[in-house]
Scaffold this motif. Structure first.
Motif, short mmCIF file in Angstrom:
data_model
loop_
_atom_site.label_atom_id
_atom_site.label_comp_id
_atom_site.label_asym_id
_atom_site.label_seq_id
_atom_site.Cartn_x
_atom_site.Cartn_y
_atom_site.Cartn_z
N LEU A 19 116.06 -19.92 20.94
CA LEU A 19 117.29 -20.27 20.60
C LEU A 19 117.68 -20.88 21.76
CD1 LEU A 19 118.39 -20.64 17.71
CD2 LEU A 19 120.43 -18.82 18.20
N VAL A 20 117.89 -20.77 22.46
CA VAL A 20 119.16 -21.19 23.93
C VAL A 20 117.82 -21.93 24.06
CG1 VAL A 20 119.59 -20.92 26.56
CG2 VAL A 20 120.15 -19.02 24.50
N ASN B 229 104.51 -31.48 10.91
CA ASN B 229 102.95 -30.45 11.45
C ASN B 229 103.24 -29.38 12.47
OD1 ASN B 229 102.10 -32.85 9.67
ND2 ASN B 229 101.78 -35.38 11.91
N ARG B 230 104.51 -29.50 13.40
CA ARG B 230 104.58 -28.76 13.96
C ARG B 230 105.01 -27.23 13.36
NH1 ARG B 230 102.18 -25.56 17.04
NH2 ARG B 230 104.15 -24.70 18.69
N LEU B 231 105.61 -27.60 12.37
CA LEU B 231 106.58 -27.01 11.48
C LEU B 231 105.61 -26.45 10.64
CD1 LEU B 231 109.90 -28.17 10.57
CD2 LEU B 231 109.65 -26.00 11.71
N GLY B 232 104.61 -27.03 10.58
CA GLY B 232 103.47 -26.53 9.24
C GLY B 232 102.83 -25.21 10.53
N GLU B 233 102.42 -26.18 11.65
CA GLU B 233 101.49 -24.99 12.09
C GLU B 233 102.09 -24.29 12.91
OE1 GLU B 233 99.98 -28.77 14.72
OE2 GLU B 233 101.03 -27.59 16.11
N ILE B 234 103.53 -23.75 13.39
CA ILE B 234 104.07 -22.63 13.44
C ILE B 234 104.40 -21.96 11.96
CG2 ILE B 234 104.77 -23.59 15.72
CD1 ILE B 234 107.71 -23.48 14.77
N GLU B 235 104.46 -22.28 11.18
CA GLU B 235 103.94 -21.52 9.43
C GLU B 235 106.20 -21.36 9.20
OE1 GLU B 235 102.57 -17.84 8.75
OE2 GLU B 235 100.79 -18.88 10.53
N GLY B 236 106.96 -22.72 9.35
CA GLY B 236 108.24 -22.62 9.73
C GLY B 236 109.15 -22.45 10.70
N GLY B 237 110.08 -22.80 10.81
CA GLY B 237 111.26 -22.14 11.48
C GLY B 237 112.07 -23.59 11.77
N PHE B 238 111.76 -24.07 13.25
CA PHE B 238 113.20 -25.09 14.07
C PHE B 238 112.03 -25.88 14.82
CE2 PHE B 238 115.97 -22.00 12.38
CZ PHE B 238 117.10 -22.93 11.28
N LEU C 153 109.57 -19.43 12.34
CA LEU C 153 110.30 -18.69 11.58
C LEU C 153 109.62 -18.24 10.96
CD1 LEU C 153 113.63 -19.22 11.53
CD2 LEU C 153 113.40 -17.76 12.92
N PRO C 154 107.95 -16.86 10.59
CA PRO C 154 106.74 -17.53 10.05
C PRO C 154 107.46 -16.86 9.13
CG PRO C 154 106.30 -16.16 12.15
CD PRO C 154 107.64 -16.74 11.97
N LEU C 155 108.42 -15.91 8.95
CA LEU C 155 108.59 -14.76 7.49
C LEU C 155 109.22 -16.02 6.34
CD1 LEU C 155 107.65 -12.09 6.47
CD2 LEU C 155 109.80 -11.30 7.36
N ALA C 156 108.34 -16.37 5.35
CA ALA C 156 108.30 -17.35 4.53
C ALA C 156 109.38 -18.26 4.76
CB ALA C 156 109.79 -16.34 3.77
N GLY C 157 109.63 -19.05 6.50
CA GLY C 157 110.47 -20.15 6.90
C GLY C 157 111.15 -19.90 6.89
N LEU C 158 111.78 -18.87 7.37
CA LEU C 158 113.10 -18.12 7.47
C LEU C 158 113.39 -16.69 8.86
CD1 LEU C 158 113.83 -17.84 3.67
CD2 LEU C 158 115.40 -19.68 5.21
N MET C 159 112.47 -15.97 8.95
CA MET C 159 112.75 -14.81 9.76
C MET C 159 112.00 -14.91 11.02
SD MET C 159 114.03 -12.26 6.65
CE MET C 159 113.24 -12.84 5.29
#
Length: 100
Positions: A51-52, A10-19, A33-39
């Motif tokens: 990231l740290v 659910n959190r990934l959906g809210e932040i539009e992808g990522g980790f 990582l909102p740009l296609a869930g990759l960037m």
């Protein structure tokens, strides 16, 4: 557990992808990582700053992989290496066929 996985999804959906790293019902760290869930749309410095603690949060859960998020990102890419798991099943990339 299932509740933590649901919270992470659910959190990934809210932040539009990522980790996202979740434990005991709370988000320990995240990297949108909102740009296609990759960037990211942020600078390298801002991404590194997020990231740290993300890596530290994963390590706090006994994740022993040196780059767990990079490995997860490549697992989902259906082009490298020969076999990939996708939302449509197991894909033989060399034959361009779903095999399972």
């Amino acid at each position: 557990d299932y509740d933590d996985m649901a919270l992470a999804a659910n959190r990934l959906g809210e932040i539009e992808g990522g980790f996202v790293v979740v434990e005991a019902g709370r988000v320990l760290a995240e990297l949108p990582l909102p740009l296609a869930g990759l960037m990211s749309l942020e600078s390298y410095e801002d991404v590194h700053e997020q990231l740290v603690p993300l890596r530290a949060a994963a390590a706090s859960l006994d994740v022993s992989l040196r780059e767990p998020f990079l490995q997860l990102a490549f697992l989902a890419l259906p082009v490298i290496p020969a076999l990939k798991i996708t939302d449509r099943g197991l894909v033989d990339v060399m034959k361009f066929e779903i095999i399972g």
